[in-house]
Design an enzyme around this catalytic site. Structure first.
Site, PDB file in Angstrom:
ATOM      1  N   ASP A  30       0.855  -1.192   0.000  1.00 41.07           N
ATOM      2  CA  ASP A  30       0.000   0.000   0.000  1.00 41.07           C
ATOM      3  C   ASP A  30       0.893   1.244   0.000  1.00 41.07           C
ATOM      4  O   ASP A  30       1.896   1.315   0.703  1.00 41.07           O
ATOM      5  CB  ASP A  30      -0.909   0.005   1.241  1.00 41.07           C
ATOM      6  CG  ASP A  30      -2.042   1.012   1.112  1.00 41.07           C
ATOM      7  OD1 ASP A  30      -3.206   0.593   1.010  1.00 41.07           O
ATOM      8  OD2 ASP A  30      -1.756   2.237   1.110  1.00 41.07           O
ATOM      9  N   ILE A  31       0.536   2.209  -0.832  1.00 40.98           N
ATOM     10  CA  ILE A  31       1.337   3.423  -0.991  1.00 40.98           C
ATOM     11  C   ILE A  31       1.323   4.290   0.270  1.00 40.98           C
ATOM     12  O   ILE A  31       2.270   5.043   0.522  1.00 40.98           O
ATOM     13  CB  ILE A  31       0.841   4.207  -2.240  1.00 40.98           C
ATOM     14  CG1 ILE A  31       1.922   5.100  -2.799  1.00 40.98           C
ATOM     15  CG2 ILE A  31      -0.425   4.983  -1.973  1.00 40.98           C
ATOM     16  CD1 ILE A  31       1.588   5.632  -4.204  1.00 40.98           C
ATOM     17  N   ASN A  85     -12.823  -2.741   2.887  1.00 38.53           N
ATOM     18  CA  ASN A  85     -13.737  -1.597   3.024  1.00 38.53           C
ATOM     19  C   ASN A  85     -14.808  -1.711   1.936  1.00 38.53           C
ATOM     20  O   ASN A  85     -14.492  -2.041   0.783  1.00 38.53           O
ATOM     21  CB  ASN A  85     -12.958  -0.294   2.880  1.00 38.53           C
ATOM     22  CG  ASN A  85     -11.939  -0.120   3.997  1.00 38.53           C
ATOM     23  OD1 ASN A  85     -12.167  -0.561   5.121  1.00 38.53           O
ATOM     24  ND2 ASN A  85     -10.814   0.494   3.691  1.00 38.53           N
ATOM     25  N   GLY A  91     -15.448   3.487   3.953  1.00 37.22           N
ATOM     26  CA  GLY A  91     -14.042   3.882   3.810  1.00 37.22           C
ATOM     27  C   GLY A  91     -13.385   3.437   2.521  1.00 37.22           C
ATOM     28  O   GLY A  91     -12.173   3.564   2.359  1.00 37.22           O
ATOM     29  N   GLN A  92     -14.168   2.900   1.575  1.00 36.30           N
ATOM     30  CA  GLN A  92     -13.578   2.440   0.311  1.00 36.30           C
ATOM     31  C   GLN A  92     -13.272   3.635  -0.587  1.00 36.30           C
ATOM     32  O   GLN A  92     -14.145   4.478  -0.838  1.00 36.30           O
ATOM     33  CB  GLN A  92     -14.532   1.475  -0.403  1.00 36.30           C
ATOM     34  CG  GLN A  92     -13.922   0.851  -1.651  1.00 36.30           C
ATOM     35  CD  GLN A  92     -14.798  -0.221  -2.296  1.00 36.30           C
ATOM     36  OE1 GLN A  92     -15.934  -0.462  -1.866  1.00 36.30           O
ATOM     37  NE2 GLN A  92     -14.266  -0.845  -3.329  1.00 36.30           N
ATOM     38  N   HIS A  98     -10.421  -5.221  -3.054  1.00 36.40           N
ATOM     39  CA  HIS A  98      -9.085  -5.563  -2.560  1.00 36.40           C
ATOM     40  C   HIS A  98      -9.170  -5.888  -1.077  1.00 36.40           C
ATOM     41  O   HIS A  98     -10.040  -5.372  -0.368  1.00 36.40           O
ATOM     42  CB  HIS A  98      -8.083  -4.419  -2.805  1.00 36.40           C
ATOM     43  CG  HIS A  98      -8.566  -3.087  -2.323  1.00 36.40           C
ATOM     44  ND1 HIS A  98      -9.488  -2.329  -3.027  1.00 36.40           N
ATOM     45  CD2 HIS A  98      -8.292  -2.395  -1.191  1.00 36.40           C
ATOM     46  CE1 HIS A  98      -9.733  -1.217  -2.360  1.00 36.40           C
ATOM     47  NE2 HIS A  98      -9.031  -1.239  -1.237  1.00 36.40           N
ATOM     48  N   HIS A 100      -7.046  -5.672   2.426  1.00 41.89           N
ATOM     49  CA  HIS A 100      -5.880  -5.113   3.118  1.00 41.89           C
ATOM     50  C   HIS A 100      -5.324  -6.202   4.045  1.00 41.89           C
ATOM     51  O   HIS A 100      -6.076  -6.778   4.824  1.00 41.89           O
ATOM     52  CB  HIS A 100      -6.287  -3.928   3.996  1.00 41.89           C
ATOM     53  CG  HIS A 100      -6.818  -2.740   3.233  1.00 41.89           C
ATOM     54  ND1 HIS A 100      -6.065  -1.622   2.977  1.00 41.89           N
ATOM     55  CD2 HIS A 100      -8.027  -2.505   2.677  1.00 41.89           C
ATOM     56  CE1 HIS A 100      -6.787  -0.733   2.309  1.00 41.89           C
ATOM     57  NE2 HIS A 100      -7.993  -1.254   2.114  1.00 41.89           N
TER      58      HIS A 100
END
Ligand code: AMP
Length: 105
Positions: A30-31, A85, A91-92, A98, A100
């Site tokens: 994750d960035i 999410n 919170g998506q 995907h 997390h």
């Protein structure tokens, strides 16, 4: 899907370093990590959200959890959290399904 960031990452249009890849999914860091290990597990098939899955997707969804376990084993994580999410109010931010995978181990 043309305008989807994660489809572009899956297709290699946007460069990313995959820490795991097979016919069903890719996984990358994750960035903006929210834990010392924060990996995104992204199916190659474009599904917008858990709100849009059908029972036909059940085998893929089951496999994604097994891939999460494989990745955690590969990274020797002693414990981890998986989260998804769903929808803006959940919170998506990216509307390509995907998981997390987060760990502080
Ligand atoms: P979500 O809020 O569940 O949709 O999660 C989207 C996640 O994607 C966020 O944690 C972002 O930090 C992450 N993200 C956005 N763009 C990128 C990117 N180019 N490479 C890796 N992670 C990204």
């Amino acid at each position: 899907m043309n305008d989807c960031l994660f489809c572009k990452i899956v297709n290699g249009e946007i460069p990313s370093e995959f820490i795991f890849e097979n016919d069903d999914c890719v996984a990358f860091k994750d960035i903006h990590p929210k834990a010392s290990t924060h990996i995104l597990i992204v199916p190659k098939k474009h599904i917008s959200s858990i709100a849009d899955v059908s029972y036909e997707d059940a085998p893929l969804l089951g496999k994604l959890l097994n891939y999460a376990r494989e990745i955690a084993e590969k990274l020797s994580l002693s414990g981890y959290r998986l989260s998804i999410n769903v929808g803006k109010d959940g919170g998506q931010e990216i509307f390509h399904l995907h998981i997390h995978l987060m760990s502080n181990s």
